[in-house]
Design a protein around this motif. Structure first.
Motif, PDB file in Angstrom:
ATOM      1  N   PHE A  52       0.815  -1.219   0.000  1.00  0.00           N
ATOM      2  CA  PHE A  52       0.000   0.000   0.000  1.00  0.00           C
ATOM      3  C   PHE A  52       0.846   1.266   0.000  1.00  0.00           C
ATOM      4  O   PHE A  52       1.920   1.312   0.594  1.00  0.00           O
ATOM      5  N   THR A  53       0.340   2.304  -0.645  1.00  0.00           N
ATOM      6  CA  THR A  53       1.010   3.602  -0.579  1.00  0.00           C
ATOM      7  C   THR A  53       0.824   4.190   0.823  1.00  0.00           C
ATOM      8  O   THR A  53      -0.056   3.767   1.582  1.00  0.00           O
ATOM      9  N   ALA A  54       1.621   5.207   1.129  1.00  0.00           N
ATOM     10  CA  ALA A  54       1.465   5.892   2.413  1.00  0.00           C
ATOM     11  C   ALA A  54       0.066   6.474   2.541  1.00  0.00           C
ATOM     12  O   ALA A  54      -0.540   6.456   3.618  1.00  0.00           O
ATOM     13  N   GLY A  55      -0.457   6.982   1.439  1.00  0.00           N
ATOM     14  CA  GLY A  55      -1.792   7.572   1.464  1.00  0.00           C
ATOM     15  C   GLY A  55      -2.857   6.532   1.793  1.00  0.00           C
ATOM     16  O   GLY A  55      -3.758   6.770   2.603  1.00  0.00           O
ATOM     17  N   GLU A  56      -2.757   5.348   1.179  1.00  0.00           N
ATOM     18  CA  GLU A  56      -3.722   4.283   1.474  1.00  0.00           C
ATOM     19  C   GLU A  56      -3.623   3.834   2.933  1.00  0.00           C
ATOM     20  O   GLU A  56      -4.632   3.575   3.594  1.00  0.00           O
ATOM     21  N   ARG A  57      -2.384   3.769   3.430  1.00  0.00           N
ATOM     22  CA  ARG A  57      -2.206   3.347   4.827  1.00  0.00           C
ATOM     23  C   ARG A  57      -2.724   4.406   5.800  1.00  0.00           C
ATOM     24  O   ARG A  57      -3.281   4.091   6.847  1.00  0.00           O
ATOM     25  N   LEU A  58      -2.561   5.650   5.440  1.00  0.00           N
ATOM     26  CA  LEU A  58      -3.071   6.750   6.262  1.00  0.00           C
ATOM     27  C   LEU A  58      -4.582   6.621   6.434  1.00  0.00           C
ATOM     28  O   LEU A  58      -5.118   6.733   7.550  1.00  0.00           O
ATOM     29  N   VAL A  59      -5.273   6.371   5.331  1.00  0.00           N
ATOM     30  CA  VAL A  59      -6.725   6.198   5.381  1.00  0.00           C
ATOM     31  C   VAL A  59      -7.090   4.987   6.246  1.00  0.00           C
ATOM     32  O   VAL A  59      -7.973   5.054   7.112  1.00  0.00           O
ATOM     33  N   MET A  60      -6.362   3.898   6.018  1.00  0.00           N
ATOM     34  CA  MET A  60      -6.609   2.649   6.740  1.00  0.00           C
ATOM     35  C   MET A  60      -6.460   2.831   8.256  1.00  0.00           C
ATOM     36  O   MET A  60      -7.326   2.439   9.035  1.00  0.00           O
ATOM     37  N   VAL A  61      -5.362   3.445   8.673  1.00  0.00           N
ATOM     38  CA  VAL A  61      -5.102   3.626  10.102  1.00  0.00           C
ATOM     39  C   VAL A  61      -6.149   4.545  10.724  1.00  0.00           C
ATOM     40  O   VAL A  61      -6.752   4.224  11.750  1.00  0.00           O
ATOM     41  N   LEU A  79      -8.937   3.606  13.650  1.00  0.00           N
ATOM     42  CA  LEU A  79      -8.974   4.260  14.962  1.00  0.00           C
ATOM     43  C   LEU A  79     -10.332   4.900  15.217  1.00  0.00           C
ATOM     44  O   LEU A  79     -10.870   4.841  16.322  1.00  0.00           O
ATOM     45  N   GLN A  80     -10.916   5.487  14.158  1.00  0.00           N
ATOM     46  CA  GLN A  80     -12.239   6.107  14.326  1.00  0.00           C
ATOM     47  C   GLN A  80     -13.295   5.056  14.680  1.00  0.00           C
ATOM     48  O   GLN A  80     -14.126   5.270  15.561  1.00  0.00           O
ATOM     49  N   GLU A  81     -13.242   3.907  14.000  1.00  0.00           N
ATOM     50  CA  GLU A  81     -14.173   2.815  14.326  1.00  0.00           C
ATOM     51  C   GLU A  81     -13.996   2.332  15.761  1.00  0.00           C
ATOM     52  O   GLU A  81     -14.955   1.907  16.406  1.00  0.00           O
ATOM     53  N   ALA A  82     -12.761   2.378  16.244  1.00  0.00           N
ATOM     54  CA  ALA A  82     -12.484   1.947  17.619  1.00  0.00           C
ATOM     55  C   ALA A  82     -12.756   3.067  18.624  1.00  0.00           C
ATOM     56  O   ALA A  82     -12.409   2.942  19.800  1.00  0.00           O
ATOM     57  N   LYS A  83     -13.364   4.150  18.156  1.00  0.00           N
ATOM     58  CA  LYS A  83     -13.770   5.272  19.026  1.00  0.00           C
ATOM     59  C   LYS A  83     -12.582   5.989  19.679  1.00  0.00           C
ATOM     60  O   LYS A  83     -12.689   6.518  20.790  1.00  0.00           O
ATOM     61  N   ILE A  84     -11.441   5.946  19.002  1.00  0.00           N
ATOM     62  CA  ILE A  84     -10.296   6.723  19.490  1.00  0.00           C
ATOM     63  C   ILE A  84     -10.396   8.103  18.859  1.00  0.00           C
ATOM     64  O   ILE A  84     -10.498   8.223  17.634  1.00  0.00           O
ATOM     65  N   ALA A  85     -10.390   9.146  19.675  1.00  0.00           N
ATOM     66  CA  ALA A  85     -10.592  10.502  19.155  1.00  0.00           C
ATOM     67  C   ALA A  85      -9.433  10.918  18.246  1.00  0.00           C
ATOM     68  O   ALA A  85      -8.264  10.663  18.567  1.00  0.00           O
ATOM     69  N   ASP A  86      -9.773  11.536  17.121  1.00  0.00           N
ATOM     70  CA  ASP A  86      -8.758  12.059  16.194  1.00  0.00           C
ATOM     71  C   ASP A  86      -7.745  12.936  16.920  1.00  0.00           C
ATOM     72  O   ASP A  86      -6.558  12.959  16.585  1.00  0.00           O
TER      73      ASP A  86
END
Lengths: 119, 119, 119, 119, 119, 119
Positions: free
Chosen positions: C49-58, C62-69
């Motif tokens: 994956f590109t860095a951009g794809e991994r950024l979206v993935m991570v 985290l958002q799904e796991a309810k970790i605040a941005d």
């Protein structure tokens, strides 16, 4: 324990001011690491000599000035062009040193930020 | 005129075989340029030491073996990764030399192609 | 003052083990800098994956796991390929941090040598 | 589907003009990718801050302006120095975007040539 | 208008399979851009020849096969080592082309993603 | 045996002076290697065209001037930015040549130092 200082220059060319500075610094430390900076450049108006030519120039000048070869380490270090990496690059290419001698503001700032004593 | 030889190694670490080779070579030339190759690498299983650590290691080993500092030039040279450029890179970082000492086939070939005597 | 930790991974891909580690670490620090390492690589079997794809993935994980941005900084950092420069490179690309979380021996050693607390 | 825009700057430093532009752009797209360009440079008169310092600066400025963290992606991207590669480099480091916001003629030209809508 | 195809190889060495492929492709397009990939490598077991040597090899082989010089563009292109940049690099070094001929899965994927017809 | 000359330019753009020089040189040698220097640059005021665009420009100009494709080798060569490596880089990218045609003082000096006849 041996106290080792660091002195950085491009030495394009090495001149009497460099020599005087090195003599003065050698009164404060046991050994001096002399970094030939911008080692990868040559054949340009502001960087005429190769690192190899400068190495010969510096060492012969020190020998004529009766400074023992064993007191100095003359080490060419190529520029990494990223100031944030430069202290680490110098550390990687040289024997350990504890004091940095410089009049150049950026060098002073980078080594100070990295925790070195700068004189 | 001074005859200067070239001897290249990574010295990860410097060992007795290197020392014996250097002693032997110093019987054939007046001065020897010792290139610490792959200078930019460290902290890896096959390249554990920094160029600075290797510089200290090589110089102290030669001093213990009573080889005068003035007979050798120890110069870290970073890899350029392009074999077609490597001889030029070594020439740029070192004092002029006329003979190359090596057992390594690629080094032999590259310096031979460039017109050097290789022993 | 805010305590900030550092957590480094390539995240090719991001998986549940990474998420659990991040949750655990966030109990010990106020904010976490998550470095996406080897940012310049992609389209390879071991770096798909590109860095951009991994950024979206991570971030989405985290958002799904309810970790605040606002608790995390997700920062792609390209490899510099020179271990001696790597800590400086990470420092240059990220907000200041004081603790490093890692199980990887080389990361542990490099940040310890640079004076960081490693847990 | 989410509309995502791209906004590129060096942010040395981030100023009110940048903030106003970002506010205006966020009325036209759902999310905005903010690229911190020339990410590898710092400690220079025209590039004083590291990418990490700029990241903190941009994010805190947006938070103070009540822009939700979830609306933006702030991504440092190092220069590749080859204009012919730059659009690909940005694409590789960022989430997918469809519109580019810029007043800078070269950025406009490069992204237009690559087929993007530039506003 | 002239239809121009792209054909990429390292040609270490150029062999009869390459020649047959080029002959076949030249029935489908007016002109063919032949990229000599990994142009910067040589003197290695898997990359023995320099770009210059390969250029001579390819051109002489085509001349012997009575393929007119005017039908082909033989262009050395150095690797950029980042797959995300590679299509842009090829585009920058070559005349415009519209079709890509390849059996290599990664080349196929990269050029397809970039919107080219791949046969 | 074929005599092969070398002619180097950036050709941003190719103009009548270049064409006249090439015509003159082709009276002295059998074949001419025309190096498109600074091949990796484009989209800049002083380097507007890509290597590919310049390749098309040079070849079409020579064809219009009735110079046979078989007399010339047109080869893009990226800058290595280190003058000490540049002759080796040109040698690596091109067919063997024995004479160098140039009015540019640095090119003259670098190829002379490397042992070439420069006219």
């Amino acid at each position: 324990m041996v106290t080792r200082g660091l002195y950085v220059g491009r030495f394009q060319p090495f001149h009497i001011g460099h020599l005087d500075a090195i003599k003065a610094v050698l009164k404060e430390v046991d050994e001096l690491v002399i970094v030939i900076g911008s080692a990868q450049y040559s054949h340009k108006p502001n960087n005429p000599f190769t690192a190899g030519e400068r190495l010969v120039m510096v060492r012969h000048a020190l020998q004529e000035a009766k400074i023992a070869d064993s007191k100095v380490w003359i080490v060419p270090v190529p520029d990494v062009h990223l100031h944030m990496l430069w202290v680490s690059a110098v550390e990687g290419y040289t024997p350990k040193f504890t004091v940095v001698f410089t009049n150049e503001p950026l060098t002073r700032r980078l080594f100070s930020e990295a925790g070195y004593e700068v004189r």
